[in-house]
Design a protein around this motif. Structure first.
Motif, PDB file in Angstrom:
ATOM      1  N   LEU A 114       2.165   1.970  -3.415  1.00 29.43           N
ATOM      2  CA  LEU A 114       1.163   2.563  -4.302  1.00 29.43           C
ATOM      3  C   LEU A 114       1.041   4.065  -4.041  1.00 29.43           C
ATOM      4  CD1 LEU A 114      -1.532  -0.249  -4.054  1.00 29.43           C
ATOM      5  CD2 LEU A 114      -0.046   0.235  -6.025  1.00 29.43           C
ATOM      6  N   GLN A 147       4.261  -1.857 -11.655  1.00 29.72           N
ATOM      7  CA  GLN A 147       3.239  -1.189 -10.847  1.00 29.72           C
ATOM      8  C   GLN A 147       3.692   0.217 -10.428  1.00 29.72           C
ATOM      9  OE1 GLN A 147       2.536  -4.170  -7.767  1.00 29.72           O
ATOM     10  NE2 GLN A 147       0.581  -4.685  -8.743  1.00 29.72           N
ATOM     11  N   GLY A 183       1.752   3.679 -11.317  1.00 34.90           N
ATOM     12  CA  GLY A 183       1.434   4.682 -10.299  1.00 34.90           C
ATOM     13  C   GLY A 183       1.915   6.075 -10.656  1.00 34.90           C
ATOM     14  N   GLU A 193       0.835  -1.216   0.000  1.00 32.76           N
ATOM     15  CA  GLU A 193       0.000   0.000   0.000  1.00 32.76           C
ATOM     16  C   GLU A 193       0.860   1.252   0.000  1.00 32.76           C
ATOM     17  OE1 GLU A 193      -3.304   0.584  -0.346  1.00 32.76           O
ATOM     18  OE2 GLU A 193      -3.420  -1.551  -0.835  1.00 32.76           O
TER      19      GLU A 193
END
Length: 154
Positions: free
Chosen positions: A31, A61, A65, A28
């Protein structure tokens, strides 16, 4: 015309999920940090003409982001290589590219930041960014313009 090299370490990844290293997803915090770094890049006008990204899930990822609009080449060698392997990728970048972003892993991205920036960089935590100005992609060294981490963006 001078070139800008943006060297970014992937954001914080999950650990202990029983997955192969290459398949570890972002946590988390990762992100959040990648979104914050993308906002920083946009605010500062550091928009890449080309992105070279590791094939690992956490780097892909991280790149997602950042939410940047640029052509991307996924390169397994960024996952397996060292700083000098990354330097070779920089040196073969097409001349028409003005700003290059490399999204990769430590220790290679930290090594690349030091090699190209001609300055010590004490640490390169997850989602750290180095901005280096080079005379050309073939240059062996340039000037470290900035070093940012998620903590310095808050």
């Amino acid at each position: 015309m001078n070139k800008k090299l943006l060297v970014l370490r992937h954001a914080k990844a999950e650990v202990g999920l029983g997955l192969a290293d290459h398949e570890r997803p972002l946590a988390e915090r990762g992100l959040r940090d990648s979104a914050a770094m993308g906002a920083h890049l946009k605010r500062e006008g550091l928009l890449p003409d080309l992105v070279l990204c590791s094939t690992a899930l956490r780097t892909r990822q991280t790149l997602d982001g950042l939410a940047l609009d640029a052509p991307v080449e996924f390169t397994r060698g960024i996952y397996t290589g060292d700083g000098y392997d990354l330097l070779t990728l920089v040196q073969i970048t097409p001349e028409e590219v003005g700003t290059l972003l490399i999204v990769g892993h430590n220790p290679a991205v930290h090594e690349l930041a030091v090699i190209t920036g001609n300055a010590p960089v004490a640490e390169f935590p997850t989602c750290a960014l180095a901005v280096v100005e080079l005379e050309s992609w073939e240059s062996h060294g340039g000037t470290l313009l900035a070093h940012r981490t998620p903590k310095t963006l808050r």
